[in-house]
Design an enzyme around this catalytic site. Structure first.
Site, PDB file in Angstrom:
ATOM      1  N   ASP A 304       0.866  -1.604  -0.024  1.00  0.00           N
ATOM      2  CA  ASP A 304      -0.171  -0.457  -0.147  1.00  0.00           C
ATOM      3  C   ASP A 304       0.839   0.994  -0.043  1.00  0.00           C
ATOM      4  O   ASP A 304       1.989   1.260  -0.105  1.00  0.00           O
ATOM      5  CB  ASP A 304      -0.875  -0.093   1.061  1.00  0.00           C
ATOM      6  CG  ASP A 304      -2.447   0.974   1.242  1.00  0.00           C
ATOM      7  OD1 ASP A 304      -1.953   1.298   0.422  1.00  0.00           O
ATOM      8  OD2 ASP A 304      -3.218   0.636   2.112  1.00  0.00           O
ATOM      9  N   GLU A 503     -10.697   7.043   4.709  1.00  0.00           N
ATOM     10  CA  GLU A 503      -9.224   5.726   5.394  1.00  0.00           C
ATOM     11  C   GLU A 503      -9.522   7.140   6.510  1.00  0.00           C
ATOM     12  O   GLU A 503     -10.439   7.335   6.886  1.00  0.00           O
ATOM     13  CB  GLU A 503      -8.297   6.656   4.081  1.00  0.00           C
ATOM     14  CG  GLU A 503      -7.729   5.776   3.443  1.00  0.00           C
ATOM     15  CD  GLU A 503      -6.522   6.159   2.514  1.00  0.00           C
ATOM     16  OE1 GLU A 503      -5.161   5.591   3.388  1.00  0.00           O
ATOM     17  OE2 GLU A 503      -6.232   6.109   0.958  1.00  0.00           O
TER      18      GLU A 503
END
Ligand code: BGC
Ligand code: BGC
Length: 807
Positions: A304, A503
């Site tokens: 990521d 997020e």
């Protein structure tokens, strides 16, 4: 078998994990070709394949020179720096990067085409005009794998129209704590629902499990993310730690990987998060021993966004540990060059084994062969490329509208739904005519904020759909956000709920709807008091404590984050002329609904709950309503003239010396050189004015507990300061301090009569050496020379009126 009780923390035991059948995807001849390519590649070419840069920070020339295997666009990136660029620009950029990757005119070398990854997480959601499907939480409510497969196929088609080959989807998280800001990216808290949905999505995106030549078939490769237990972190903290045993890890968070692998997912993205306090991206026992060796994953792993930098002992610029643990491709958005150089040096020095490098390259090449990439030609020459008519095509919008219908969950209905279309309908609530709001995060921009309906050509808001349905039947609809109608309605729909986030920006301390968003409760009460039946429609990424709305409204519908086709809501809520339903409710709760903000008293409605039109009228005993404190907005440090609790406003010398804490105004500091007074902004005394007679001064926001902004500095989060500059200082800097250590960036703040919200990327301060993990003065404005500056607000966020350049 049971894991052994003396187990080391964070050490997985592969033999207790299931084996899966990962489909064979290449012929023997193709495997021989991979071997032959590998044999011809130089070490530079091999390392290049392992590295992925972001469009923010990588050019076609870089791809040519460093042989990069892949590029991506993060939520805020786009061709030539414009994430709202028109579709043709995306395809053109794809061609440019492709051409660079296969250009060996400089001599020798092996031409390996680049692949481009993008977060097409609810449709091709970075592209203006694309169909926006409901976010996964809504698809989990619909729980209809065949529908999800069609959504995957439509998404693949739209991606291919603009030339990309790879989506970072589906999210196969199994969220266990819905305070997590990414809960909506997961389908359900039930691993079986997640497995069914994720498997279907992968078939839709990639085609049949063992499929090859995906590009010729109009498909893309998928990425199951984020391995493993991203949805299992303690307290739902994003990028946090899953403090659970190995069996729970396997049986809840690992379960969907069965469906994911048996459907032949081409890539798996490793999670930012930790298991038993160790970062997954560096955990060899999970990535290599469990995922690859035991479960049989035959594709490649990708990390990521700079997550390698969080692995124990690593930085964004260097992390061989991740490769050794089993990472194949580094997502190194702005760090691709140091990562490339570091890996190359280590490969040459022999401190990372060539066998591991070869294995990673082989995995990447196998996926590229499976795509049919070597024969596909440049992106614009491939099937579906440039078919911009497919973006938001009527067929795709029809699928999305069906998905919206099927995702709605009815929690209460006291003889009010379906509404008869012939009468007068009032539609209220700020969210009723706001396509960005109904689409949530990961929509055109990372956070899904800063957008208006004009950014969504062809899309329909909830209001738009309701108005059409009512008027088509000869009725009348009126939109009044605060509910103050002009013509007495027969019924009212009040749309309320969350605003977009992505997020960690969406992490919350409790499951209560943010206090600042509860205004519509009063609207509902007022309408009820007027004797008007009220239907509450909630837009949200998660089940929330909203008892006041559940108590007041006659009917309550959870609509999740439906996306671009708002008509789907009207399809179910507005009946036919005779008052019969046109479509029934089909959605059921993808996760338990909380009775209290802390879930202390268990679920109000269990997972799987949902009424239909056949259900008897809901008996309703009023639910307890608890006071919800205006949650301390962790992102706001100074507002309405005062610092947030546990923060202080200080005037000091440039190095933080000679501090005066400003409590009451007027105040004097620096021996009378600085006078602080109150001034109005929005509200009376809503700002503080600093009249600086000359010399050097610093206006600082400080706290005792150091603040950790490392996630924010890794993402595109800005330090925002709303300022009015009546007299500009000769020089100004924005700085932060961790104790004595100050990092400063020169800024230009021209004088002007109005307040301006300036934003400075936290990344920029980090690049100047700020210790972003331990900030004690997270905002400092330093000035030299006489100045007159009013400060209204300091916060972090993503929406600035003026983004300050990083020198
Ligand atoms: C997110 C991923 C995403 C990636 C690229 C990361 O921060 O966690 O889900 O795919 O960025 O945008
Ligand atoms: C990017 C996102 C990424 C995030 C990571 C942002 O800058 O736009 O794609 O997921 O950073 O925190």
């Amino acid at each position: 078998m049971q894991p052994d009780a003396t187990a080391q923390p964070a050490q997985a035991h592969p033999d207790i994990w299931p084996r899966y059948r990962y489909p064979a995807t290449l012929t023997d001849a193709q495997d021989a070709r991979v071997a032959e390519l590998l044999a011809r590649m130089t070490v530079e070419e091999k390392i290049g394949q392992l590295v992925q840069g972001d469009l923010c920070c990588v050019t076609p020339a870089d791809v040519r020179r460093y042989h990069l295997g892949s590029i991506l666009v993060g939520g805020n990136s786009g061709p030539h720096g414009d994430d709202l660029a028109p579709p043709a620009d995306w395809l053109k950029a794809a061609d440019d990067f492709y051409a660079a990757s296969v250009d060996k005119s400089g001599g020798g070398g092996v031409a390996i085409p680049v692949i481009w990854g993008i977060d097409a997480v609810h449709g091709h959601s970075n592209i203006v005009g694309a169909t926006l499907f409901p976010h996964n939480i809504g698809l989990g409510a619909a729980n209809d794998p065949a529908l999800i497969e069609r959504i995957g196929a439509a998404t693949a088609t739209e991606i291919r129209a603009t030339g990309q080959e790879w989506t970072f989807a589906p999210t196969v998280a199994v969220p266990q704590d819905f305070r997590w800001g990414r809960a909506y990216e997961g389908y359900s808290s039930d691993p079986h629902r997640v497995a069914a949905a994720a498997g279907a999505m992968i078939r839709g995106l990639q085609g049949p499990p063992g499929g090859t030549n995906l590009l010729a078939a109009g498909k893309v490769i998928a990425s199951a993310k984020h391995f493993l237990a991203d949805g299992g972190t303690k307290d739902g903290v994003d990028q946090g730690n899953a403090d659970i045993g190995e069996q729970e890890l396997r049986d809840i968070h690992g379960l969907p990987y069965g469906a994911v692998l048996e459907n032949g997912v081409a890539t798996v993205m490793l999670s930012f998060s930790s298991w038993q306090r160790r970062k997954i991206t560096g955990n060899r026992s999970l990535v290599t021993d469990v995922l690859k060796d035991r479960m049989g994953f035959g594709g490649f792993t990708v990390s990521d966004w700079n997550a390698h930098g969080q692995v124990e002992g690593c930085t964004n610029a260097s992390c061989p540990q991740a490769l050794l643990a089993g990472l194949d491709m580094y997502m190194a958005p702005d760090s691709w060059k140091p990562i490339y150089e570091d890996l190359l040096a280590r490969a040459k020095a022999g401190t990372v084994p060539m066998a591991r490098i070869d294995d990673a390259v082989r995995r990447i090449l196998r996926v590229k062969l499976r795509l049919g990439l070597f024969e596909a030609g440049k992106p614009s020459s491939r099937p579906l490329s440039g078919r911009f008519d497919l973006l938001g095509s009527p067929d795709h919008r029809a699928i999305a509208r069906e998905a919206v219908r099927k995702s709605l969950v009815l929690l209460k209905n006291r003889d009010v739904l379906p509404l008869k279309p012939g009468g007068r309908l009032l539609v209220a609530g700020e969210g009723a005519d706001d396509i960005a709001r109904q689409s949530g995060g990961w929509t055109l921009s990372w956070q899904g904020t800063g957008l208006t309906n004009a950014n969504f050509p062809g899309a329909t808001s909830l209001w738009g759909g309701l108005k059409q349905a009512v008027e088509a039947a000869g009725g009348r609809a009126e939109l009044v956000p605060d509910g103050g109608w002009t013509q007495r309605p027969d019924a009212a729909i009040v749309v309320f709920g969350e605003k977009p986030y992505a997020e960690f920006q969406g992490d919350r301390a409790t499951l209560a709807l943010d206090a600042e968003l509860t205004g519509p409760y009063a609207t509902m009460r007022k309408l009820k008091a007027q004797g008007i039946p009220v239907v509450a429609v909630m837009l949200s990424g998660r089940p929330l404590y909203v008892n006041p709305a559940l108590n007041t409204a006659d009917a309550f519908v959870a609509a999740w984050l439906p996306g671009s086709e708002g008509e789907g809501v009207a399809d179910v809520l507005i009946g036919d002329a005779a008052g019969r339903p046109r479509f029934d409710f089909a959605g059921t709760l993808p996760a338990a609904w909380p009775r209290t903000p802390d879930m202390a008293d268990g679920a109000l409605f269990p997972l799987g709950y949902g009424l239909t039109y056949a259900s008897p009228a809901t008996p309703w005993a009023p639910l307890p309503e608890v006071a919800v404190d205006a949650a301390a907005d962790r992102h706001s440090w100074f507002a309405k003239g005062v610092p947030a609790a546990s923060w202080s406003l200080v005037v000091a010398g440039p190095g933080g010396d000679r501090q005066t804490r400003v409590t009451a105004v007027p105040a004097q500091a620096l021996g009378g050189r600085v006078i602080v007074t109150a001034t109005d902004h929005r509200v009376q005394e809503g700002a503080r004015r600093f009249a600086i007679a000359g010399g050097d001064a610093a206006i600082r926001l400080q706290r005792f507990e150091p603040l950790d902004l490392s996630r924010e500095a890794n993402g595109d989060v800005l330090l925002l300061a709303t300022l009015k500059v009546a007299k500009a200082p000769a020089r100004a800097e924005i700085a932060v301090a961790a104790g004595e250590r100050i990092a400063a960036v020169p800024v230009s703040l021209p004088a002007g009569g109005a307040y301006v919200r300036y934003g400075l990327p936290l990344k920029c301060l980090q690049a100047k050496g700020a210790d972003v993990a331990h900030l004690t003065a997270p905002f400092i404005l330093r000035t030299s020379g006489a100045a007159d500056i009013s400060l209204a607000e300091v916060r972090i966020g993503t929406d600035a009126e003026q983004v300050l350049r990083c020198p």
